[in-house]
Design an enzyme around this catalytic site. Structure first.
Site, mmCIF file in Angstrom:
data_model
loop_
_atom_site.group_PDB
_atom_site.id
_atom_site.type_symbol
_atom_site.label_atom_id
_atom_site.label_comp_id
_atom_site.label_asym_id
_atom_site.label_seq_id
_atom_site.Cartn_x
_atom_site.Cartn_y
_atom_site.Cartn_z
ATOM 1 N N VAL A 83 0.850 -1.198 0.000
ATOM 2 C CA VAL A 83 0.000 0.000 0.000
ATOM 3 C C VAL A 83 0.881 1.242 0.000
ATOM 4 O O VAL A 83 0.588 2.230 -0.663
ATOM 5 C CB VAL A 83 -1.026 -0.025 1.166
ATOM 6 C CG1 VAL A 83 -0.376 0.073 2.532
ATOM 7 C CG2 VAL A 83 -2.036 1.093 1.003
ATOM 8 N N ASP A 275 7.544 -2.413 14.038
ATOM 9 C CA ASP A 275 7.522 -3.433 12.983
ATOM 10 C C ASP A 275 8.363 -2.957 11.810
ATOM 11 O O ASP A 275 8.550 -3.686 10.842
ATOM 12 C CB ASP A 275 6.076 -3.693 12.529
ATOM 13 C CG ASP A 275 6.010 -4.812 11.484
ATOM 14 O OD1 ASP A 275 6.697 -5.839 11.681
ATOM 15 O OD2 ASP A 275 5.306 -4.654 10.462
ATOM 16 N N HIS A 300 9.115 -6.219 9.866
ATOM 17 C CA HIS A 300 8.184 -5.672 8.871
ATOM 18 C C HIS A 300 7.198 -6.755 8.386
ATOM 19 O O HIS A 300 7.189 -7.124 7.209
ATOM 20 C CB HIS A 300 8.942 -5.057 7.690
ATOM 21 C CG HIS A 300 8.132 -4.027 6.955
ATOM 22 N ND1 HIS A 300 8.672 -2.906 6.374
ATOM 23 C CD2 HIS A 300 6.789 -3.939 6.704
ATOM 24 C CE1 HIS A 300 7.725 -2.182 5.794
ATOM 25 N NE2 HIS A 300 6.567 -2.795 5.983
ATOM 26 N N GLY A 302 3.750 -6.608 9.063
ATOM 27 C CA GLY A 302 2.356 -6.136 9.171
ATOM 28 C C GLY A 302 1.398 -6.855 8.232
ATOM 29 O O GLY A 302 0.341 -7.329 8.635
HETATM 30 C C1 DGY Z 1 2.865 -1.940 2.709
HETATM 31 O O1 DGY Z 1 2.072 -2.558 1.986
HETATM 32 O O2 DGY Z 1 3.102 -0.743 2.546
HETATM 33 C C2 DGY Z 1 3.522 -2.718 3.788
HETATM 34 O O3 DGY Z 1 4.352 -1.956 4.560
HETATM 35 C C3 DGY Z 1 4.270 -3.889 3.197
HETATM 36 O O4 DGY Z 1 3.484 -4.947 3.450
#
Ligand code: DGY
Length: 337
Positions: A83, A275, A300, A302
């Site tokens: 995202v 994270d 990282h 998430g």
């Molecule tokens: C994102 O989608 O921006 C996350 O940080 C990566 O999964």
């Protein structure tokens, strides 16, 4: 004759996403190339592999800047498997008429859940409890042993902690809902657009400065861009309450790790959960927070659920299919240079 479109994917993604892409590639005679290794391509490898590509499917680990874009004159679209799009120079892409897509919504729940998990683990001192059991230090139960901080469902007279959500985008909103409705916790938030009307749970809006200075637990969920990068520096973090907790599930460049360490060591901050780090990956030796007893660091993760990553892959592929077929971009990245 129209030259056939070339697509380069910088990492192996979910099978369902790849199969969807291949089914269209077969019909349209597109050429698909995938970086097959577990580690991302280096900059040189990326330039080499991406040369001549019309579409790139990138990860947050791929830095797509102006000089790199200049080497890819055929490029039409970058679809980021994330995202966040802070790894891409959006201004340079737009100047070169390269469309940029992302994968919103499908990772909201997974990322908010991780935010809740980290926050709970931090406040209830989970690492200490796990270690105590594992190392045979669990001698007895005691009324004053192992005491930690309760998150919610407390009477106002018991001074419930105030959770301050910095950035009420999709992930911030979802985490706010979990805290406010799920745990009956005391929630406040700030965002650039001001108070959100019709928020379906109790949460009060505070200015950014008020939120930082009043929150007992500050949770960063805003995107990284020019106005937020470096925001949580020594000066801002020092405005946090003594004994407060800092949690970041967004991007590592938003906080200053040296300042976090100093504030932990001075007992100004009670704990830190991240994270995301700066840089990533964080390594022992280079990042002292990794071995700090009151810091909780995850790599990282998430969006790291099979469900979220499957949908992220599908959305990222849909952006490319649609753009190459009809110049349509179902999930355009918000342009916030
Ligand atoms: C994102 O989608 O921006 C996350 O940080 C990566 O999964």
């Amino acid at each position: 004759m129209k030259s056939k479109s070339k697509i380069f994917i910088t990492r192996i993604i979910h099978d369902d996403a790849l199969n969807l892409l291949y089914s269209h590639a077969l019909q349209e005679s597109w050429e698909v190339k995938i970086w097959p290794h577990p580690l991302p391509p280096t900059r040189e490898e990326l330039i080499h592999e991406a040369r001549g590509a019309h579409a790139l499917l990138t990860m947050i680990t791929d830095k797509i800047d102006k000089p790199l874009l200049a080497l890819l004159p055929e490029l039409k679209i970058i679809s980021n498997h994330a995202v966040g799009v802070d790894n891409i120079d959006l201004k340079a892409a737009s100047e070169q008429a390269v469309a940029v897509g992302n994968t919103p919504d499908v990772l909201t729940a997974a990322t908010a859940e991780l935010g809740l998990l980290l926050t709970m683990a931090l406040l209830r001192n989970l690492p200490f409890a796990l270690d105590k059991a594992k190392t045979n230090q669990w001698r007895t139960w005691g009324p004053l042993l192992d005491l930690t901080v309760q998150l919610g469902d407390m009477s106002p007279a018991d001074s419930p902690p105030l959770f301050g959500i910095y950035g009420l985008g999709r992930i911030g909103q979802s985490l706010g809902r979990m805290l406010s409705l799920g745990l009956k916790a005391n929630v406040a938030y700030t965002n650039t657009r001001g108070p959100v009307t019709n928020l379906e749970y109790p949460a009060k809006w505070l200015s950014p400065q008020e939120l930082i200075s009043k929150a007992d637990v500050l949770i960063v969920t805003c995107p990284s861009n020019r106005s937020t990068s470096g925001l949580f520096n020594k000066t801002t973090l020092s405005c946090m309450k003594k004994g407060a907790y800092f949690v970041n599930i967004s991007r590592g460049d938003l906080h200053d790790e040296e300042a976090l360490l100093q504030l932990l060591e001075a007992n100004h901050l009670a704990g830190v959960a991240l994270d995301v780090t700066n840089p990533e990956p964080a390594t022992l030796g280079r990042n002292p927070l990794l071995s700090h007893p009151r810091a909780l660091i995850t790599p990282h993760i998430g969006s790291a659920t099979t469900n979220a990553r499957r949908h992220m892959g599908i959305l990222a592929v849909q952006n490319i299919i649609s753009y190459l077929k009809s110049n349509g971009l179902p999930h355009p990245a918000p342009f916030t240079p």
